[in-house]
Design a protein around this motif. Structure first.
Motif, PDB file in Angstrom:
ATOM      1  N   SER A 152       0.833  -1.204   0.000  1.00 20.16           N
ATOM      2  CA  SER A 152       0.000   0.000   0.000  1.00 20.16           C
ATOM      3  C   SER A 152       0.869   1.256   0.000  1.00 20.16           C
ATOM      4  N   SER A 153       0.209   2.400  -0.170  1.00 20.55           N
ATOM      5  CA  SER A 153       0.853   3.725  -0.078  1.00 20.55           C
ATOM      6  C   SER A 153       1.915   3.938  -1.148  1.00 20.55           C
ATOM      7  N   VAL A 154       1.692   3.400  -2.344  1.00 20.65           N
ATOM      8  CA  VAL A 154       2.624   3.595  -3.452  1.00 20.65           C
ATOM      9  C   VAL A 154       2.200   4.838  -4.228  1.00 20.65           C
ATOM     10  N   ALA A 168      -0.565  12.126  -8.956  1.00 23.00           N
ATOM     11  CA  ALA A 168      -1.586  12.685  -8.064  1.00 23.00           C
ATOM     12  C   ALA A 168      -2.407  11.594  -7.389  1.00 23.00           C
ATOM     13  N   GLU A 169      -2.055  10.338  -7.661  1.00 20.57           N
ATOM     14  CA  GLU A 169      -2.786   9.221  -7.092  1.00 20.57           C
ATOM     15  C   GLU A 169      -1.927   8.453  -6.099  1.00 20.57           C
ATOM     16  N   ARG A 223      -5.105  11.060  -4.414  1.00 20.95           N
ATOM     17  CA  ARG A 223      -4.517  11.256  -3.093  1.00 20.95           C
ATOM     18  C   ARG A 223      -5.357  12.234  -2.266  1.00 20.95           C
ATOM     19  N   ALA A 224      -5.601  11.863  -1.015  1.00 24.75           N
ATOM     20  CA  ALA A 224      -6.304  12.755  -0.091  1.00 24.75           C
ATOM     21  C   ALA A 224      -5.296  13.599   0.680  1.00 24.75           C
ATOM     22  N   ASP A 225      -5.738  14.750   1.131  1.00 25.53           N
ATOM     23  CA  ASP A 225      -4.849  15.618   1.902  1.00 25.53           C
ATOM     24  C   ASP A 225      -4.453  14.972   3.229  1.00 25.53           C
TER      25      ASP A 225
END
Length: 237
Positions: free
Chosen positions: A183-185, A189-190, A208-210
């Motif tokens: 995860s978290s790759v 902007a994604e 991507r969320a803030d």
């Protein structure tokens, strides 16, 4: 009813760790046996968590009780997450072996799936467990995994290979020699999740969320495990 063994954190005031996973699994009619590695009041990201690590005698005693009741032979899914001590890691490794070795009959004949989330650190934070815990996770648990479920930072620590984008993460996963759910790759902007094994690779991405809530990696492992117990293919999972 399928049965899961979760060895991870219990945090009373934050839906993370084992409590998040058990809550997710019950939606798929999977019952959970939770063996806590810590008993905290809140996630440490909010400040002093309150509570304490579970003594090794408690962890081992709970696992012994589960085994004595014949439940290892009924376990379909094992998920490990946060550990406070290396002794807890070794206890989890022994439990995984015992689950796999337990006799199985009737509806419980399918092989249990073992998902190891090597919870040890994250980008911007570095290693947030003691060094001996991180070493024990690598030496005792990764080799026992059916699926390793790190974040991108943990994947890089496990393999020594850059994992900052999907192509790098793909190559790093293949170096690990195990099916990997990372995860978290980063992808522009994604942000994305990859599942990689020797035969295929799948990616799921979203904007991507803030900011993100705590415990999303725990939830991911549980949801993926539920899909495997349900017999779904990797792509559907």
């Amino acid at each position: 009813m399928p049965l899961a063994l979760i060895i991870s954190s219990h945090v009373a005031g934050s839906r993370v760790g084992a409590s998040a996973q058990a809550a997710a699994l019950v939606q798929f009619k999977i019952d959970s046996m939770v063996v806590p590695t810590v008993l905290f009041g809140r996630h440490p990201g909010w400040g002093i968590p309150g509570g304490a690590p579970a003594p090794i005698e408690v962890v081992e005693g709970m696992l012994d009780g589960i085994e004595a009741n014949g439940l290892f032979g009924l376990t379909d899914l094992v998920i490990t997450g946060y550990f406070a001590t290396a002794a807890q890691v070794r206890a989890a490794a022994r439990a995984i072996d015992a689950v796999r070795d337990a006799p199985r009959e009737g509806a419980a004949t399918r092989r249990p799936s073992v998902i190891i989330d090597p919870t040890m650190g994250d980008a911007g934070k570095g290693l947030y467990v003691p060094q001996d815990v991180a070493d024990a996770i690598v030496s005792e648990l990764v080799s026992r995994a059916d699926i390793v479920a790190p974040n991108a930072w943990e994947l890089q620590r496990l393999t020594g290979a850059e994992s900052r984008d999907p192509i790098q993460a793909l190559h790093a996963c293949r170096l690990l020699g195990k099916p990997v759910l990372v995860s978290s790759v980063n992808r522009g902007a994604e942000i994305c999740v990859l599942h990689v094994d020797k035969r295929e690779a799948w990616m799921a991405a979203h904007p991507r969320a803030d900011s993100a809530p705590k415990g999303t990696g725990d939830l991911l492992s549980a949801l993926f495990g539920a899909a495997l117990v349900d017999g779904l293919t990797i792509s559907y999972a």
